[in-house]
Structure formats: C-alpha cells, structure tokens
Design an enzyme around this catalytic site. Structure first.
Site, mmCIF file in Angstrom:
data_model
loop_
_atom_site.group_PDB
_atom_site.id
_atom_site.type_symbol
_atom_site.label_atom_id
_atom_site.label_comp_id
_atom_site.label_asym_id
_atom_site.label_seq_id
_atom_site.Cartn_x
_atom_site.Cartn_y
_atom_site.Cartn_z
ATOM 1 N N HIS A 79 0.832 -1.217 0.000
ATOM 2 C CA HIS A 79 0.000 0.000 0.000
ATOM 3 C C HIS A 79 0.866 1.266 0.000
ATOM 4 O O HIS A 79 0.513 2.271 0.613
ATOM 5 C CB HIS A 79 -0.952 0.031 1.201
ATOM 6 N N ASN A 153 -10.243 -2.805 2.585
ATOM 7 C CA ASN A 153 -9.952 -2.858 1.153
ATOM 8 C C ASN A 153 -11.236 -2.672 0.358
ATOM 9 O O ASN A 153 -12.329 -2.704 0.930
ATOM 10 C CB ASN A 153 -9.347 -4.225 0.790
HETATM 11 FE FE1 HDE Z 1 -2.402 -4.727 5.584
HETATM 12 N N1 HDE Z 1 -0.592 -3.903 6.009
HETATM 13 N N2 HDE Z 1 -1.739 -6.519 6.265
HETATM 14 N N3 HDE Z 1 -4.166 -5.624 5.030
HETATM 15 N N4 HDE Z 1 -3.087 -2.998 4.891
HETATM 16 C C1 HDE Z 1 -0.255 -2.622 5.805
HETATM 17 O O1 HDE Z 1 0.848 -1.288 7.368
HETATM 18 C C2 HDE Z 1 -0.605 -6.708 6.973
HETATM 19 C C3 HDE Z 1 -4.509 -6.912 5.243
HETATM 20 C C4 HDE Z 1 -4.339 -2.699 4.444
HETATM 21 O O2 HDE Z 1 -3.188 3.525 3.946
HETATM 22 C C5 HDE Z 1 1.072 -2.273 6.391
HETATM 23 O O3 HDE Z 1 1.188 0.899 7.701
HETATM 24 C C6 HDE Z 1 -0.523 -8.064 7.446
HETATM 25 C C7 HDE Z 1 -5.912 -7.104 5.038
HETATM 26 C C8 HDE Z 1 -4.418 -1.320 4.051
HETATM 27 O O4 HDE Z 1 -1.573 3.379 5.416
HETATM 28 C C9 HDE Z 1 1.520 -3.583 7.048
HETATM 29 C C10 HDE Z 1 -1.645 -8.678 6.980
HETATM 30 C C11 HDE Z 1 -6.398 -5.879 4.683
HETATM 31 C C12 HDE Z 1 -3.160 -0.790 4.295
HETATM 32 C C13 HDE Z 1 0.372 -4.498 6.744
HETATM 33 C C14 HDE Z 1 -2.412 -7.703 6.237
HETATM 34 C C15 HDE Z 1 -5.296 -4.965 4.671
HETATM 35 C C16 HDE Z 1 -2.354 -1.851 4.815
HETATM 36 C C17 HDE Z 1 2.036 -1.645 5.446
HETATM 37 C C18 HDE Z 1 -2.074 -10.124 7.150
HETATM 38 C C19 HDE Z 1 -7.835 -5.497 4.319
HETATM 39 C C20 HDE Z 1 -2.702 0.617 4.014
HETATM 40 C C21 HDE Z 1 2.211 -0.226 5.909
HETATM 41 C C22 HDE Z 1 -2.041 -10.587 8.489
HETATM 42 C C23 HDE Z 1 -8.793 -5.733 5.365
HETATM 43 C C24 HDE Z 1 -2.963 1.519 5.163
HETATM 44 C C25 HDE Z 1 1.373 -0.104 7.066
HETATM 45 C C26 HDE Z 1 -2.547 2.925 4.819
HETATM 46 C C27 HDE Z 1 -1.013 -1.691 5.206
HETATM 47 C C28 HDE Z 1 0.360 -5.749 7.191
HETATM 48 C C29 HDE Z 1 -3.623 -8.011 5.580
HETATM 49 C C30 HDE Z 1 -5.460 -3.585 4.335
HETATM 50 C C31 HDE Z 1 2.858 -4.093 6.663
HETATM 51 C C32 HDE Z 1 0.608 -8.660 8.252
HETATM 52 C C33 HDE Z 1 -6.696 -8.404 5.221
HETATM 53 C C34 HDE Z 1 -5.635 -0.592 3.488
HETATM 54 O O5 HDE Z 1 1.677 -3.437 8.420
#
Ligand code: HDE
Length: 705
Positions: A79, A153
């Site tokens: 993202h 999402n």
């Molecule tokens: Fe994320 N995800 N994610 N994700 N995600 C990040 O956090 C992560 C997941 C989502 O505009 C990171 O600040 C793991 C699902 C959005 O700043 C990180 C897992 C969904 C955004 C991270 C998931 C998301 C992130 C990268 C599985 C939808 C952007 C930078 C366990 C429900 C937020 C940050 C923004 C961002 C980890 C799965 C949505 C690395 C470990 C499911 C919208 O922390």
C-alpha cells in the site's frame, strides 16, 4: 487539469483545529537555519576565494544538505502508493445503541472527523494508479473515545486465511526479487505460482480479475472491513459485524484497455480525480453499512465467519445502513498527512472488538510494528495526523522524537506522589470481549476453512454476461504473462473446480489443454455481488469531452454543457488547437484543451455537437475520429447532434438509431440528426446514459481504435 488549492477554509472540526495548531505559514517571513539563525545567502556555499575550496565551516550548507539527504522515510511495504482526504462521519440515528457502546456509531449529532487513505497494494510510491490491483480503503475515525482505524480494502475477502502466510503472499505479488519487475502488476510468474499452490486465494482472485480491481474513481468503489468484527453493548453482549462502505455514486470501473492507457497518459488518474472532486466541492460520499449477526446465526452458515476468504451473502444478512462518510478537505501537505498517517488494526474504541480470525489476529501485531520502522520509533501517535482528539494521558515516555515535556512527579502506576493520577477510568475503560477460549496449542487450519472454491463459484455465478467476459479476459491477460506453462495449467485446474466453462474459456486463451469436467457447479448465486446491481445516483464529477472546431453550432454546445454543469458534471471543450473556436453565429467559444494534449481515456463520455463546417473538419481529423471511436470501444456514453452525427460513419462505428438512441446496436449513443440545440428529452436521455456509465454489450468487432 488543475491541482491548485482552493482558498483555505476555516477549520470545521476539532481535528482540523488540532492540525491547524501545527500549520506553518511561511508567507511574510525570512529564511533561517533550523536553529533560527538568519541566513545571509542560500545560493552560494562558503568558499576560500570565488573559485576555491568549500569550507566545512559552512553550517548552513551542511545543515541544508543533511536535511535534504534525510527527507525520505521507508515507503510502506505494501500500500505504498496512496492518496488521502479529510472528512467526517455521521451516524443516521441512535439505533445501534442496542449493539454497541461506540459513541460515534450511535450519536447522530456527532460529526466524527476522519482521515481516509486510499491505496494500491503492489506498486511502489511512484507507480501508476490504474493498475489491476486491490485498493486500500483505510479510515481513521478521531472519535471522542479515541481513534478507531478501519483498515479495509475495496474487496470484501482476502487472499489468505492465516497471517503467517502474508510475507509469502506479498513476496510473491511484489516485483520479482532478481529484476524488480513488474511494477504495479500481478501478471507475473511468482504471483501465479503462489496462487496456484495456495487455493485459498481462489475467491479473492475472482474479484481481482473482475473490474472491481480497476475502479474509475476512489469515489466509485466500495470498501470493506473484511474480517468479522464484534460490536459490544453496555451489557457486554457481542454481535458479529461486517463493515461495508458503499459509494453514493455507485460502483464504477474502467475497462482494462483503458486502465493500461491511463497508466501512461496520467499515472495520477485516481489521485487527481479525488483531489479535484474535493477542490470543486463535489465531495465523495459513502454510506457505512453493517451486516450484524449473532453467534448462533454464524453457526448455521456453511462457512466459517472467522475465515477472511468468505463473505456473508447479503441475501442471508442484509447490510443495515448506519451512517455517512463525506470527504470534504484535501490534505495541506502530502508528507505530513498522507505519508505519515499510521493506521493500526489494533486501534478500536470501547464497543468494538476483535474476533479470532487468524488474519486479523496477525494484523493486530503487524501494523504497530511496521510504524516503528516507517516512522522512526514509538512516538508516531503524536504526529499531528495520528494524534487522537480524545485526551492522551499515560506513563509511556521517551524514545526517538519525544515531543512532550511532562510536568509530573510520578511516571508509574500506582502512585501516591501524584495523588494516583492518571487514574483508571473505571467503567469507561476498554474491555476486551471475554470470549471463552479452550483448546490445545497447535499449528492447524480448521476443517471449517477447507472449502476454497464454493464462494469463488458463488461470485462467478452472480456475474452478468459482460462481467464474466471481462473476468475471462483478465485471466487470459494475466496468465498470458506467466512464462512457465505448468503454472498456467495449475491455475486452469483450480478454475475447473470453480466452474468448468470458466476453466475452458481461460484455457483456450492461454494455450492450455481443455480440462475434463471435474465438479458440478453448485448453481447458487448472490445478486448483490454483481456490479450491475451497484448503480448509484447522479453524474457528479463525470468528465465529458465536447469535440469542437471552427464552425461549431454554439447552441448545441452551450445548452448541453450548461445542463451537464447544473448536474455537477465536468464538460470540457476539446479542439484541434487550444485558444478559441468560431461558432456558426460569428461568436467564439473558449477551448479548454487541445485534443493532442489529452486522450479519450481521460473522459467518461464524448459529445459531437452540430455544425456543418466543424463536422467536416473533424471528419478529416484523425485524432478526433480516434477519440470518438476509442470512447465507443470503451463502452462510454456518446452524444451527437445534427452534422456531428456524421462522424460516426467516418469513424467506422456501427449505426445508431436516429432519435434518442440508448438501446439497440449502439447502446448508450444518444444521437439526433436534426439540427439545432438539444431539447429536454435529449438532455435527459444523455444524463440517463451517463448515470449508467458504461454500455458493455455493444458490438465492437468493427471498431479499429
Ligand atoms: Fe495490511 N498492512 N496486512 N491488510 N493494509 C499494511 O501497514 C498486513 C490486510 C491494508 O493507507 C502495512 O502501515 C498483514 C488485510 C491497508 O496506510 C503492514 C496482513 C487488509 C493498508 C500491513 C495484512 C489490509 C495496509 C504496510 C495479514 C484489508 C494501508 C504499511 C495478516 C482488510 C494503510 C502499514 C494505509 C497496510 C500488514 C492483511 C489492508 C505491513 C501482516 C486483510 C488498506 O503493516
């Protein structure tokens, strides 16, 4: 396309006021160093003689370069490319009081400030907006009870069931490690290798191959919390909740050919659109809806509500409208706000709780962890954009970038030196839902997570004919970029478990042998999943190109243009050259842009006004003809008046009905061969076509654009 700011508005919320306290106004001031020392000259470094060595003593030079050298922070690992906006959320009524103690959800008088960040997932910060990808829809609610981050999402399910697979999934989808190719795309071997070996991805992949993965605008896509959350009421009773954002304008997407072209023509397409909508006061709006269901409802479902690769079909649990989100202010500074905003899934307020969804549980760790590196330490919550409007008082202290100067004696609890302050707030404190946990420690997927195909089939069955066509084309495109044939074969084999016809259609396009039928399609569908049932209202923000040149009929331009403006659309006059065009009545009309500086893919619809000389000139203008034909090919509404209708034949477009059009061979073409200004019926027919957005069932075989 202007990206100028409107004049500063007064702050409209407590959060705005808080942010303004950090605003820096440089107008009218003089240049200093970071230490406040006035600068004599910032254009020449301190040297020995005019052509001599530069002196280490030049603290201004050193400071200026050092600050520049350290301007970048690590981009988000996923993202990375995002666009932010401020706004507010307001509940419709207090009816959720029965389910939750979260005040922002049950107080219809409270306008809760929010900051939303939309994003793509795969590409780096500088990548294009219109790639085929999931879009992030992350909302920070600055509530009176603290921050609630809904980090969702635009697709309601996820690729994997257990957070321990996330690094594998992200490594596979990101650019390949040896050459950092491809940027912003999933059409490559490592992604499809992973998908083909991890069939729990199948449902999500169906969504990813649909047009949901190429939204026309952030204002026309849905958002989902994905996981099952809990709402917890004053008695401590828990109800499961799935969060849905529904855009007021309806769900609208690009077509794939168009999306690829936009990636070159205007890589900032979605970002610019969001910015311009807000600058022009055409505020994006969404409805928050909740699917609420009990523990015993959940037991009756044929899937597990803890499995994030599953939806709860809306036909089983309807989405209950709860409130509205309005995005009404652009950030003042991209880095300070959009880049530094730190969403954490762990940020919930009293009345909202987690579940044992293993993906959610891993996220509860990961987001805070990533901010520590990304924002340089544990004090990121006091960066203005992250700071709650609720008071923050505790014994956390020190670390990099600590910006408080605490005046207190005791920095521990319990204490008597400071009369016990800060004290535990008693019944207002956040209480974790006391779920009964019982079991052995083990590394196993539950049996109830085992069906990877059922809901992928449900999605496929729910699609209209054009959606199915686009999905097949997307699979063919993606797998067509996969070099290893055995990966293509494995994917087709999985698709054969989703739907045989789908597998056959994809196989035929990617050089894979037609599979023998493996399973029967269960035949169930959920109409709410189809984009055709997600229409909205109005034409706010749609961009409409008028192809004009000297000899255009003024009345046929202005009548339609004014009507479109009244409905908040954005009509623009495009001519072979910028400047003005002469009209049939001897006057002139200002041109908005030269055709050569834009492309049809940047517009939602095209109008060819009346005017014999103008039409004759445009018929011999290849750019204009291509513009029209391409818009037709991309299923966009078209309007033509009088002599303007003659361009259709020259552009080799199929014939249209002379009259108001709309149906038949050239659906969405509103044309009238009779000369003169459009009447009300014509305007209404065109606006109706614009609301429909696209006409995918057109015959395209003869279109050469
Ligand atoms: Fe994320 N995800 N994610 N994700 N995600 C990040 O956090 C992560 C997941 C989502 O505009 C990171 O600040 C793991 C699902 C959005 O700043 C990180 C897992 C969904 C955004 C991270 C998931 C998301 C992130 C990268 C599985 C939808 C952007 C930078 C366990 C429900 C937020 C940050 C923004 C961002 C980890 C799965 C949505 C690395 C470990 C499911 C919208 O922390």
């Amino acid at each position: 396309m202007t990206t100028q700011r409107r004049d500063d508005n007064p702050p409209t919320s407590v959060k705005d006021e808080q942010l303004r306290a950090h605003a820096v106004e440089k107008h009218g001031s003089y240049l200093t160093t970071d230490q406040g020392i006035p600068v004599e000259d910032t254009d020449n470094s301190l040297k020995v003689g005019q052509r001599g060595a530069t002196l280490l003593e030049d603290f201004h030079l050193r400071e200026k370069l050092t600050r520049f050298d350290h301007e970048r922070i690590p981009e988000r690992v996923v993202h990375a490319r995002g666009s932010g906006a401020h706004g507010y959320f307001q509940a419709y009524d207090d009816s959720l009081a029965e389910y939750t103690t979260a005040e922002f959800l049950r107080d219809p008088l409270a306008e809760t400030p929010v900051f939303v960040r939309f994003s793509t997932v795969q590409g780096p910060r500088g990548s294009a907006d219109t790639v085929r990808d999931v879009r992030g829809f992350a909302t920070k609610f600055y509530t009176s009870q603290g921050n609630f981050d809904l980090v969702g999402n635009n697709i309601p399910v996820f690729f994997i069931q257990d957070g321990i697979k996330f690094p594998d999934f992200v490594h596979a989808v990101k650019m390949e490690p040896h050459n950092e190719i491809p940027t912003g795309a999933s059409a490559h071997d490592t992604f499809w290798d992973f998908v083909s070996l991890q069939p729990e991805t199948m449902h999500m992949i169906m969504w990813l191959m649909s047009d949901r993965a190429i939204p026309r605008s952030f204002a026309t896509m849905q958002g989902f919390g994905v996981h099952s959350f809990r709402l917890i009421n004053a008695e401590g009773r828990s109800t499961f909740a799935k969060f849905h954002w529904t855009p007021k304008r309806g769900v609208q997407s690009l077509v794939w050919d168009e999306a690829q072209q936009i990636a070159g023509r205007d890589p900032d397409f979605n970002r610019r659109d969001l910015w311009e909508l807000i600058e022009a006061g055409r505020f994006p709006e969404y409805e928050l809806g909740l699917q609420l269901f009990t523990e015993s409802d959940a037991e009756r479902f044929d899937f597990d509500v803890l499995d994030p690769t599953k939806i709860v079909p809306e036909e089983r649990v309807p989405v209950r409208p709860v409130g509205r989100l309005v995005l009404n202010r652009n950030p003042d500074n991209f880095f300070a706000e959009t880049e530094q905003v730190a969403f954490c899934v762990q940020n919930v307020v009293p009345g909202i709780g987690f579940t044992d969804d293993p993906l959610m549980q891993a996220r509860l760790f990961s987001y805070l962890d990533t901010q520590l590196t990304r924002l340089g330490g544990p004090n990121f919550a006091s960066i203005p954009i992250n700071r709650p409007i609720a008071p923050v008082v505790n014994h956390q202290q020190d670390g990099f970038h600590y910006d408080e100067v605490p005046r207190r004696e005791a920095n521990y609890h319990p204490n008597s030196i400071s009369d016990g302050y800060p004290k535990i707030p008693g019944e207002n404190g956040y209480v974790h839902y006391p779920e009964l946990e019982d079991g052995r420690k083990l590394r196993r997927r539950p049996e109830s997570f085992a069906d990877h195909y059922g809901q992928a089939t449900l999605f496929w069955n729910s699609m209209s004919a054009w959606e199915k066509k686009h999905i097949v084309e997307a699979y063919r495109f993606e797998l067509g970029h996969v070099e290893r044939r055995y990966i293509r074969e494995r994917v087709v084999d999985h698709l054969n478990h989703v739907d045989h016809d789908l597998a056959v259609a994809v196989a035929a396009g990617v050089g894979v042998a037609e599979p023998a039928k493996a399973v029967d399609n269960h035949g169930r569908s959920s109409p709410a999943l189809s984009q055709t049932n997600k229409g909205g209202r109005g034409i706010k923000g749609l961009r409409i190109a008028f192809l004009v040149t000297d000899g255009v009929d003024a009345a046929s331009v202005t009548a339609l243009r004014d009507a479109l403006r009244r409905d908040d659309a954005v009509p623009e006059l495009l001519a072979p050259a910028d400047g003005t065009v002469r009209t049939t009545d001897g006057a002139s009309l200002p041109v908005d842009r030269a055709i050569s500086t834009v492309a049809s893919v940047l517009y939602d619809a095209v109008v060819v006004p009346d005017g014999t000389d103008a039409a004759a000139a445009l018929r011999s203008n290849a750019q204009a003809l291509h513009f029209l034909a391409e818009a037709y090919k991309h299923a966009k509404p078209l309007a033509a008046l009088g002599a303007g209708t003659s361009l259709f034949e020259t552009a080799h477009l199929p014939p249209f009905a002379n009259g108001l059009g709309g149906g038949g061979a050239a659906a969405g073409v509103v044309a009238r061969e009779e000369s003169g200004a459009p009447d009300d019926a014509f305007v209404t027919a065109f606006v109706t076509a614009l609301e429909a957005h696209r006409f995918y069932d057109r015959p395209l075989e003869t279109v050469v654009a």
